[in-house]
Design a protein around this motif. Structure first.
Motif, short mmCIF file in Angstrom:
data_model
loop_
_atom_site.label_atom_id
_atom_site.label_comp_id
_atom_site.label_asym_id
_atom_site.label_seq_id
_atom_site.Cartn_x
_atom_site.Cartn_y
_atom_site.Cartn_z
N ASN B 978 0.82 -1.21 0.00
CA ASN B 978 0.00 0.00 0.00
C ASN B 978 0.85 1.27 0.00
O ASN B 978 0.41 2.33 0.42
CB ASN B 978 -0.97 0.00 1.19
CG ASN B 978 -0.22 -0.11 2.50
OD1 ASN B 978 1.00 -0.30 2.50
ND2 ASN B 978 -0.93 0.01 3.60
N GLU B 979 2.09 1.12 -0.43
CA GLU B 979 2.94 2.30 -0.48
C GLU B 979 3.47 2.49 -1.89
O GLU B 979 3.71 1.53 -2.62
CB GLU B 979 4.13 2.17 0.48
CG GLU B 979 3.69 2.09 1.92
CD GLU B 979 4.87 2.01 2.87
OE1 GLU B 979 5.99 2.36 2.48
OE2 GLU B 979 4.64 1.58 4.01
N GLY B 980 3.65 3.72 -2.27
CA GLY B 980 4.19 4.02 -3.58
C GLY B 980 5.27 5.06 -3.48
O GLY B 980 5.22 5.96 -2.64
N LEU B 981 6.30 4.93 -4.32
CA LEU B 981 7.38 5.90 -4.33
C LEU B 981 7.40 6.61 -5.67
O LEU B 981 7.32 5.97 -6.72
CB LEU B 981 8.73 5.20 -4.12
CG LEU B 981 8.83 4.27 -2.91
CD1 LEU B 981 10.19 3.60 -2.90
CD2 LEU B 981 8.62 5.05 -1.64
N LEU B 982 7.49 7.91 -5.64
CA LEU B 982 7.56 8.67 -6.88
C LEU B 982 8.71 9.67 -6.80
O LEU B 982 9.11 10.07 -5.71
CB LEU B 982 6.28 9.44 -7.14
CG LEU B 982 5.02 8.61 -7.32
CD1 LEU B 982 4.20 8.59 -6.07
CD2 LEU B 982 4.21 9.14 -8.46
N ALA B 983 9.22 10.05 -7.95
CA ALA B 983 10.32 11.00 -7.96
C ALA B 983 10.19 11.93 -9.14
O ALA B 983 9.66 11.57 -10.19
CB ALA B 983 11.65 10.26 -8.03
N CYS B 984 10.66 13.14 -8.96
CA CYS B 984 10.68 14.06 -10.08
C CYS B 984 11.83 15.02 -9.88
O CYS B 984 12.46 15.06 -8.84
CB CYS B 984 9.37 14.84 -10.16
SG CYS B 984 9.19 16.01 -8.83
N ARG B 985 12.11 15.76 -10.94
CA ARG B 985 13.12 16.79 -10.75
C ARG B 985 12.59 18.09 -11.33
O ARG B 985 11.82 18.10 -12.29
CB ARG B 985 14.45 16.38 -11.40
CG ARG B 985 14.42 16.38 -12.90
CD ARG B 985 15.58 15.59 -13.47
NE ARG B 985 15.26 15.16 -14.81
CZ ARG B 985 15.61 15.84 -15.91
NH1 ARG B 985 16.32 16.92 -15.82
NH2 ARG B 985 15.25 15.39 -17.10
N LEU B 986 13.05 19.15 -10.71
CA LEU B 986 12.72 20.48 -11.19
C LEU B 986 13.92 20.91 -12.01
O LEU B 986 15.04 20.89 -11.54
CB LEU B 986 12.52 21.40 -10.00
CG LEU B 986 12.25 22.86 -10.29
CD1 LEU B 986 10.94 23.02 -11.00
CD2 LEU B 986 12.24 23.66 -9.00
N LEU B 987 13.65 21.29 -13.26
CA LEU B 987 14.77 21.65 -14.13
C LEU B 987 15.56 22.80 -13.51
O LEU B 987 14.98 23.69 -12.92
CB LEU B 987 14.23 22.10 -15.49
CG LEU B 987 13.65 20.97 -16.34
CD1 LEU B 987 13.07 21.54 -17.62
CD2 LEU B 987 14.71 19.94 -16.66
#
Lengths: 144, 1032
Positions: B978-987
């Motif tokens: 029931n857990e999710g990992l997400l990632a992003c980057r800010l340019l």
């Protein structure tokens, strides 16, 4: 917005109190004492508005009786100042020459009048005839 | 009228479905309205309460089925709502329909929407949790161009919005009030009121005051402003004390809009400042507070301090102390004055003042400002001043002040030449032994002693401190003392742990506490329960209690913060009591808003003959020469006032002197400075722009970690050439059919934005609408159809050419009768590419069309030359490309530019346009492994937690993650249970991580990033996406 409406005499006895925002019953006495103290400390050369904690007090004196209204920052002080007088005029008309005794012995009626004039902390009616009309009807009903 | 048309149109599908011959609007309404009529008649015909209950229950169960059926149209839903209202009016619970009322308000057209809102206002109360779902709808409707929708939204806001939600809509509503259209309606009424209120009676003054207030808060009209100003003048000059008060209050309200008014009445204001009535004085100070600038700050603050010393009321003290501190930080003319003023603030404000005041002060000292020399001098002066204060006998300072002193002495005593650390320690020791010191202050003192010990050689005093406090009964103090004791045994560690003048450097702490792993494993093997972090325990508790989380508006609230004082909200690893720069990493979000202060004032003072008493000589304004013809009336009026009071007694002279120092810097030259060079009266303590490179070795390694994980991204390098060829190829695709639909949905799985979104604006939906419906709808005029096809064609060419890049739909940004300019956003992997196409409407050749972008401070803009293809050149369209990089993080920003073109044998024409860019345009997926995620997670200090309520959360995780992936371009790193990992980057390279966890009734989001502002923003966006998303 009006937070409370008080009628207190010079001796500090509360003749009428109406709160438009809940105040704990045992904190009311303290507040009323402080309020009347700050009113008594003012001279007639000073203005009729007092800062008290985070709200303002507007007061007028009629003989030995003070009428004090607590309002928040958004309220128009001068309007409240005149409202107090308006209220007294209504009482004067109803009781024909109102005295402190009238207010003491007819607490319910004074409340009814006030309720006609102020709702939820806002002035809703200033016309004397219209304010008194419901009360006069009630009176007539109880007479007959 | 339009309403009738609207209703007729919405009734049409129903008519067709029932295949009845149409009979006009009345006939269309009959089948629906009769049901309510039937219900009402049914109820009135009944004879007993029991029968009524039976009938209503029956009605309710049929309604329940209808409202939840997917086939129910909005029109039918509207009718159901009316019946539900009727049932509730009779006293039967219809709570199953509440959510549908909200949905109706969201989705319906005008009348349906109104009924939806009406139902909401009748069904729900102020603290009902479903109201949260209404916020977005209301905000949307407030921004609507349709006046009716705006009115609906305003009505519902006044009816039912609870206090916590007000900030979400307030700016929009204020905006409405300022609108010229709204204001125009008020002008006549106000004018009439001002004219008729000549009557000399109190209540007319009350009305006048309200009028004045209104005149200044609506869209301005000069005629009314003049009358209002005259009115204020009458009040201020009145001998009646109540009126004077009212006048001052009015002045206070309007002085920022109309500074000249204060100038006109300056002598009255001076008199009021010494008025025997403290209330009048207080109101005058409030007025002065609003007109403070860097030139009159010393006089005004002095007046405030005088008042402060006289007043006993706690509320007044807290209020005034806050204002003084704010003014001192903003406008301090020099170090000595600043420190002395703050000393007064701390001495008087003591323990009642807002806790932000000392922490802001310390932060200012610690972070320093642009001028290195000044910064050191300020610190040195603070240290000297505190030492001399401490040397005074029998003076007691508030605890908070002592805490400030001990921190400053601990950090900056090294700047002293004359005194050794040992001497300072002695003074601190004396304080420590005093009875009047609270144990919290003692902890601060010991922390200071510890810092100084690192610099001092062997010290007896420290020895004594250790002896004294290792046996203290206060565990906190005892712990600090033991730390000191053990650190002293290892000078090397002590020095590295307590470096000199490094309070703002980020300490790298092993936040994962990996050195305890062995211990933990041992504990677990012996059957200990696994540790749950605080937030998790909290959430579990929350979910058990089914308490609604009322935090979702974090960002919008904080952005409207009026004082710029926000309390630090980040994580703190150590105990704050130690005073050890636990605030590192919060600097950007919490920095003082020094630049946001409106500068309405020019430089001209009141008395030309007198030297300015405020500020030092260098800052004194140039003395104005004689009245030049260009000077405006206000100033002339001021001079007249001045001329009138030119019969100077000594007292008068003093007052004028005061006036000149108070009103210096106010005047009409402000307009000049606005047009010409920017205001040069800069704030003394301008903060450094604080994106320091990490310095210590460990910090650098963290940095490397971030970089390497970024480098490991599978960069798809898009060469510009590819892009160009693709663009050319795009020409060919115009002839093809439009096989967009199926392809689009297929490619959805991996791409972070579904391609369907790309063409969201290019009227595909309109096409499918034509295809699906059996009935005939107005055929769009052929030119529109043509342009539609062209749009789709060009959109499709963009789709193909960019292969993996995402692009927005085409949006027209400006046009005139000959050309139209539209823009696309291309979210490239390394930048945002803006494409503007200038299309000639007549199809004729564009000559010398050129496009330029105004420089914007938050962006780095570079034009992609050579992209204007020869092919395009010959045709009727010309493309311009600019690649954008973000320089400074922002949430929303406008980018504007202009197009210059020349048609054959006409002069050149210029068209301006602007596009809105949001931070979201610069967010890209960050493709990392779960392992890297873990490492990065620990290295980030800024975090934000957020609970979002969703229905059926267990099933919703995959769809929620998918939505985040699509809408926000987050990369889904991993899903575990029931857990999710997400990632992003800010340019260009700021990363942010998100950890989602599903619990009983919602989704817990936890953001972390290296940039302080990013988590807040992302959480806000996530919330927005989730709230409007499906599944409500």
């Amino acid at each position: 917005m009006i937070k409370f409406f008080l009628m207190v005499n010079k001796q500090g006895q509360t003749r009428l109190s109406k709160y438009y925002e809940h105040v704990d019953i045992n904190r009311r006495t303290l507040l009323e004492t402080e309020v009347i103290k700050s009113c008594l400390s003012r001279s007639s050369e000073q203005c009729s508005f007092i800062e008290y904690k985070d709200f303002k007090l507007i007061y007028r004196q009629y003989a030995a009786l003070f009428i004090v209204v607590g309002v928040n920052d958004t309220e128009n002080e001068m309007a409240i100042y005149e409202f107090i007088h308006n209220f007294v005029e209504v009482l004067d008309e109803y009781f024909s020459r109102v005295s402190e005794l009238d207010i003491m012995f007819n607490l319910d009626k004074v409340h009814i009048i006030l309720d006609e004039m102020v709702l939820n902390g806002c002035i809703v009616e200033t016309n004397r005839a219209r304010i008194l009309a419901p009360l006069l009807i009630l009176d007539k009903m109880s007479e007959s | 009228m339009s309403d009738i048309v609207e209703r007729t149109l919405t009734a049409l599908p129903g008519l067709f479905l029932q295949s009845q011959p149409g009979g006009g609007p009345a006939a269309a309404k009959t089948p629906f309205s009769s049901r309510l009529g039937g219900l009402v008649r049914g109820v009135t015909a009944l004879s007993s309460k029991h029968e009524e209950e039976k009938l209503i229950q029956q009605e309710l169960s049929s309604l329940k089925a209808t409202v939840s059926a997917p086939t129910t149209t909005l029109k039918m839903m509207k009718e159901c709502m009316v019946r539900l209202m009727y049932c509730e009016m009779l006293g039967y619970d219809a709570s199953f329909g509440y959510i549908h009322a909200i949905k109706l308000a969201q989705q319906g057209n005008l009348l349906e929407k109104r009924v939806g809102y009406l139902a909401v206002s009748l069904f729900l109360h102020e603290s009902h949790e479903l109201l949260l779902l209404l916020v977005n709808t209301v905000v949307k409707d407030l921004q609507s161009t349709n006046l009716v929708e705006v009115c609906m939204a305003l009505t519902i806001v006044s009816q039912i919005f609870p206090r916590e939600m007000i900030p979400a809509v307030l700016p929009l509503i204020e905006d409405k009030l300022q609108h010229s259209k709204t204001s125009e309606l008020m002008y006549d009424v106000l004018d009439e009121s001002l004219r008729r209120a000549e009557l000399n009676h109190n209540v007319t003054y009350a009305i006048l005051f309200e009028c004045v207030h209104t005149v200044y808060s609506i869209y301005p009209k000069s005629e009314l402003l003049e009358k209002a100003a005259k009115c204020i003048g009458k009040f201020v000059l009145s001998p009646k004390i109540n009126l004077k008060y009212l006048g001052l209050k009015a002045l206070t309200c309007v002085v920022q809009q109309d500074p000249s008014l204060a100038l006109q009445h300056q002598m009255t204001i001076i008199e009021c400042l010494d008025h025997p009535d403290p209330i009048i004085k207080r109101e005058t100070l409030e007025l002065l507070y609003r007109i403070t600038n860097s030139q009159n700050v010393t006089v005004i603050v002095q007046k405030m301090l005088e008042y402060l010393h006289q007043s006993k009321e706690e509320y007044i003290i807290v209020n005034l102390v806050g204002k003084i501190a704010e003014l001192a930080e903003k406008y301090a003319p020099d170090n000595v004055w600043f420190i002395q003023t703050m000393n007064a603030v701390f001495s008087v404000g003591g323990d009642v003042m807002h806790p932000d005041i000392p922490s802001n002060f310390l932060r200012l000292l610690a972070e320093g400002f642009d001028d290195e020399m000044e910064e050191q001098q300020l610190r040195l002066y603070a240290v000297q001043s505190y030492l001399s204060l401490l040397d005074m006998e029998n003076v007691f300072y508030p605890q908070k002040f002592l805490q400030v002193m001990s921190w400053v002495l601990g950090e900056y005593s090294y700047l002293l030449d004359t005194e050794k650390p040992e001497d300072v320690i002695k003074r601190l020791y004396k304080l420590l032994m005093s009875d009047s010191i609270s144990s919290e202050t003692k902890a601060w003192l010991i922390a200071a002693v510890t810092k100084l010990t690192a610099q001092a050689q062997a010290s007896d005093t420290v020895e004594r401190v250790i002896q004294e406090f290792t046996v203290s009964l206060d565990t906190c103090i005892r712990q600090h003392t033991f730390e000191l004791k053990h650190l002293r045994e290892n000078v090397e560690v002590m020095k590295s742990l307590l470096p000199v003048n490094k309070s703002c450097e980020d300490m790298v702490v092993d936040a994962s506490l990996s050195f305890l792993d062995g211990y933990v494993a041992e504990g677990l093997s012996q059957g200990a329960a696994p540790y749950k972090p605080h937030h998790q325990r909290q959430e579990e508790k929350l979910s058990q209690e089914k308490v609604l989380n009322f935090e979702p508006y974090g960002l919008s609230f904080s952005s409207s913060g009026f004082t710029g004082r926000q309390s630090p909200a980040g994580i703190s690893l150590g105990s704050d009591i130690s005073g050890n720069s636990a605030e590192a990493g919060l600097k950007e979000t919490n920095s003082l808003k020094l630049e946001g202060v409106k500068k309405l004032w020019g430089k001209e003072g009141y008395l030309p003959q007198k030297e300015s008493a405020a500020g030092d000589g260098a800052e004194a304004p140039p003395l104005p020469p004689e009245v030049s013809p260009s000077e405006n009336i206000d100033q002339a009026a001021a001079k007249r006032t001045q001329a009138q009071v030119l019969a100077p007694s000594k007292e008068e002279k003093e007052k004028q002197l005061l006036a000149s120092s108070l009103f210096v810097g106010l005047g009409s030259e402000s307009t000049v400075s606005l047009l010409g060079k920017p205001d040069v009266i800069s704030h003394k303590f301008r903060r450094k722009s604080k994106v320091k490179a990490a310095k210590s070795g460990e910090a650098a390694s963290t940095h490397n970690l971030t970089c390497s994980s970024l480098n490991s991204l599978s960069h798809v390098a898009y060469e510009e050439n590819d892009y160009l060829t693709a663009l050319q190829d795009g020409e060919d695709t115009e002839s093809k059919d439009l096989p967009l639909g199926p392809e689009l949905s297929d490619s959805e799985s991996l791409s972070e934005l579904p391609l369907a979104e790309k063409v969201s604006d290019c009227s595909l939906s309109a096409l499918s609408l034509f295809a699906d419906s059996d009935m005939e709808i107005f055929q769009p005029p052929s030119s529109a159809a043509a342009s539609l096809t062209r749009d789709i064609a060009s959109a499709s060419c963009f789709l193909e050419e960019t292969a993996g890049d995402m692009c927005s739909g085409r949006m027209e940004v400006c046009s005139d009768e000959t050309v139209s300019v539209s823009s696309y956003k291309l979210w490239k992997d390394d930048c945002l590419l803006m494409v503007w196409s200038v299309t000639s409407k007549s199809g004729s050749q564009l000559k010398g069309a050129d496009l330029d972008i105004f420089p914007a401070q938050n962006f780095k803009i570079s034009e992609q030359r050579g992209c204007c293809l020869p092919v395009m050149e010959a045709g009727s369209t010309k493309n311009f490309q600019y690649s954008l990089q973000m320089e400074k993080p922002f949430t929303e920003e406008n980018l504007s530019g202009f197009v210059n073109y020349q048609m054959v044998d006409t002069h050149s024409v210029q068209l301006e346009f602007s596009v809105n860019l949001s931070l979201l345009d610069f967010i890209r997926p960050l493709k990392i492994s779960t392992e890297d995620f873990g490492k990065l997670w620990l290295s980030f200090a800024n975090d934000v937690k957020q609970n979002i309520k969703i229905s059926e959360p267990q099933a919703a995780l995959p769809s929620a993650l998918k939505m985040l992936q699509q809408k926000l371009r987050l990369h889904v790193v991993d899903i575990q249970g029931n857990e999710g990992l997400l990632a992003c980057r800010l340019l260009p390279s700021t990363s942010s991580l998100l950890h989602c966890r599903v619990h009983a009734d919602g989704l817990a989001l936890w953001f972390r990033s290296s940039c302080p502002a990013l988590p807040d923003y992302l959480s806000y966006q996530c919330q927005k996406v989730m709230m409007v998303g499906p599944g409500i």
